[in-house]
Design an enzyme around this catalytic site. Structure first.
Site, PDB file in Angstrom:
ATOM      1  N   TYR A 165      -6.024   8.401   2.368  1.00 49.28           N
ATOM      2  CA  TYR A 165      -5.342   7.160   2.752  1.00 49.28           C
ATOM      3  C   TYR A 165      -6.253   6.292   3.613  1.00 49.28           C
ATOM      4  O   TYR A 165      -6.449   5.093   3.332  1.00 49.28           O
ATOM      5  CB  TYR A 165      -4.044   7.469   3.502  1.00 49.28           C
ATOM      6  N   ASN A 215       0.022   2.588  15.530  1.00 49.08           N
ATOM      7  CA  ASN A 215       1.288   3.232  15.153  1.00 49.08           C
ATOM      8  C   ASN A 215       2.434   2.241  15.245  1.00 49.08           C
ATOM      9  O   ASN A 215       3.043   2.079  16.309  1.00 49.08           O
ATOM     10  CB  ASN A 215       1.548   4.449  16.055  1.00 49.08           C
ATOM     11  N   ILE A 242       8.264   8.424  15.671  1.00 46.53           N
ATOM     12  CA  ILE A 242       9.383   7.760  16.339  1.00 46.53           C
ATOM     13  C   ILE A 242      10.645   7.814  15.487  1.00 46.53           C
ATOM     14  O   ILE A 242      11.726   8.179  15.966  1.00 46.53           O
ATOM     15  CB  ILE A 242       9.017   6.309  16.708  1.00 46.53           C
ATOM     16  N   ARG A 272      -0.391  20.589  13.486  1.00 46.99           N
ATOM     17  CA  ARG A 272      -0.638  20.355  12.062  1.00 46.99           C
ATOM     18  C   ARG A 272      -2.120  20.136  11.825  1.00 46.99           C
ATOM     19  O   ARG A 272      -2.791  19.421  12.581  1.00 46.99           O
ATOM     20  CB  ARG A 272       0.174  19.150  11.581  1.00 46.99           C
ATOM     21  N   LYS A 276      -7.967   2.500   2.732  1.00 46.31           N
ATOM     22  CA  LYS A 276      -7.842   1.271   3.519  1.00 46.31           C
ATOM     23  C   LYS A 276      -9.225   0.736   3.908  1.00 46.31           C
ATOM     24  O   LYS A 276      -9.451  -0.480   3.908  1.00 46.31           O
ATOM     25  CB  LYS A 276      -7.001   1.526   4.766  1.00 46.31           C
ATOM     26  N   ALA A 290       0.846  -1.201   0.000  1.00 48.66           N
ATOM     27  CA  ALA A 290       0.000   0.000   0.000  1.00 48.66           C
ATOM     28  C   ALA A 290       0.874   1.241   0.000  1.00 48.66           C
ATOM     29  O   ALA A 290       2.012   1.209   0.464  1.00 48.66           O
ATOM     30  CB  ALA A 290      -0.911   0.029   1.231  1.00 48.66           C
ATOM     31  N   GLY A 299      -5.479  18.670  10.804  1.00 47.61           N
ATOM     32  CA  GLY A 299      -5.942  17.307  10.595  1.00 47.61           C
ATOM     33  C   GLY A 299      -5.382  16.279  11.554  1.00 47.61           C
ATOM     34  O   GLY A 299      -5.814  15.134  11.551  1.00 47.61           O
TER      35      GLY A 299
END
Length: 306
Positions: free
Chosen positions: A138, A167, A181, A263, A142, A73, A265
């Site tokens: 995105y 995550n 990370i 940021r 999915k 993906a 969103g």
């Protein structure tokens, strides 16, 4: 047991492949290699894994496999906002092709979906019954992949399982599409300040990539292709501020933390309800600090940053 991993030269894919090989599985990879890191490809080459260079949207040679893990993906939220059609064409059509080829042959399919399907949570922790309201193309791509597979189960009898990954972190994340990370670790290794967008009180559910591989192996071994959806996370919320402090401690450097504007969103809080999976999958998550140490040790190796 012969397993085909689509996207097996990507971050989650190649770590899964290497784990399954160590566990005695016969594994092959199909990947376009378009976004694979040199690090991932080198690790696969060292292990002697067969790599079939092909686009999953047109690949049809699934004969001889028992199980397919669909990890292929495009995964960048930001890129999906800039170019949504690319994400629908690649992620949705790719999943449709993989699902259809598996259904025709009676192959079992594990689909790696994403917690991005949930969008901004209305209730924490997030269970599999939480409304699916993705906030990016995105996440929508999915979710549409999930719907395609559910339809193929109804129409063609496809046996599948859907894993909504939270995550994921660990060795070999593509620098262009890595999460917080990898960004923090690389800046810390370079002696640069860590940048937090917002106040740092936002929470995430971090799961070490090998834990994801252990869950997938369990599902394969126990034949859990029940057409259900399962969250795969640690079940433990971690603030971005605390994450930064842990990483600074691990690298042993005095590094400043810089706060930038939030940021647009970005979701404020996210943590998985993993009770559905843990009813039968006895895989406890790697403690965050231990997983970070392993990731840091790999990042410190020559050639591991590309």
């Amino acid at each position: 047991m012969k397993v085909l991993v689509t996207g097996g030269a990507g971050f989650v894919g190649h770590n899964l492949v290497l784990y399954l090989i160590k566990r005695g599985y016969d594994v092959a990879v199909v990947d376009s290699i378009e976004r694979s890191s040199r690090y991932a490809l080198a690790r696969l080459e060292e292990s002697g894994v067969p790599i079939i260079k092909a686009d999953v949207r047109s690949f049809t040679n699934y004969d001889g496999f028992d199980v397919v893990v669909h990890a292929a993906a495009y995964v960048s939220v930001e890129e999906s906002v800039r170019d949504p059609l690319k994400y629908f064409e690649n992620n949705v059509l790719g999943t449709a092709r993989v699902g259809y080829e598996c259904a025709k042959r009676g192959l079992k399919l594990a689909y790696l979906s994403s917690a991005a399907v949930y969008g901004d949570p209305v209730k924490l922790p997030i269970s599999e019954e939480h409304p699916a309201r993705p906030q990016s193309p995105y996440g929508l791509s999915k979710l549409q992949g999930e719907e395609v597979l559910r339809n193929f189960t109804t129409v063609y009898g496809l046996k599948h399982v859907i894993l909504r990954l939270f995550n994921v972190y660990g060795p070999g994340q593509n620098p262009s599409y890595a999460g917080v990370i990898t960004s923090f670790l690389k800046r810390a290794l370079n002696g640069e300040p860590l940048i937090i967008y917002g106040d740092g009180e936002q929470t995430r559910d971090f799961i070490y990539v090998e834990d994801v591989a252990r869950v997938i192996e369990f599902l394969i071994e126990k034949d859990v292709f029940d057409n259900e959806v399962y969250n795969v996370g640690s079940g433990e919320p971690v603030t971005i501020k605390d994450l930064a402090k842990i990483i600074i401690k691990l690298v042993g450097k005095e590094l400043p933390i810089i706060h930038a504007s939030p940021r647009a969103g970005d979701i404020k809080h996210s943590v998985a309800d993993v009770s559905k999976l843990r009813k039968f999958v006895k895989v406890l998550p790697t403690p965050l600090e231990d997983g970070l140490k392993k990731t840091l040790s790999e990042l410190s190796l020559p050639g591991s940053r590309s």
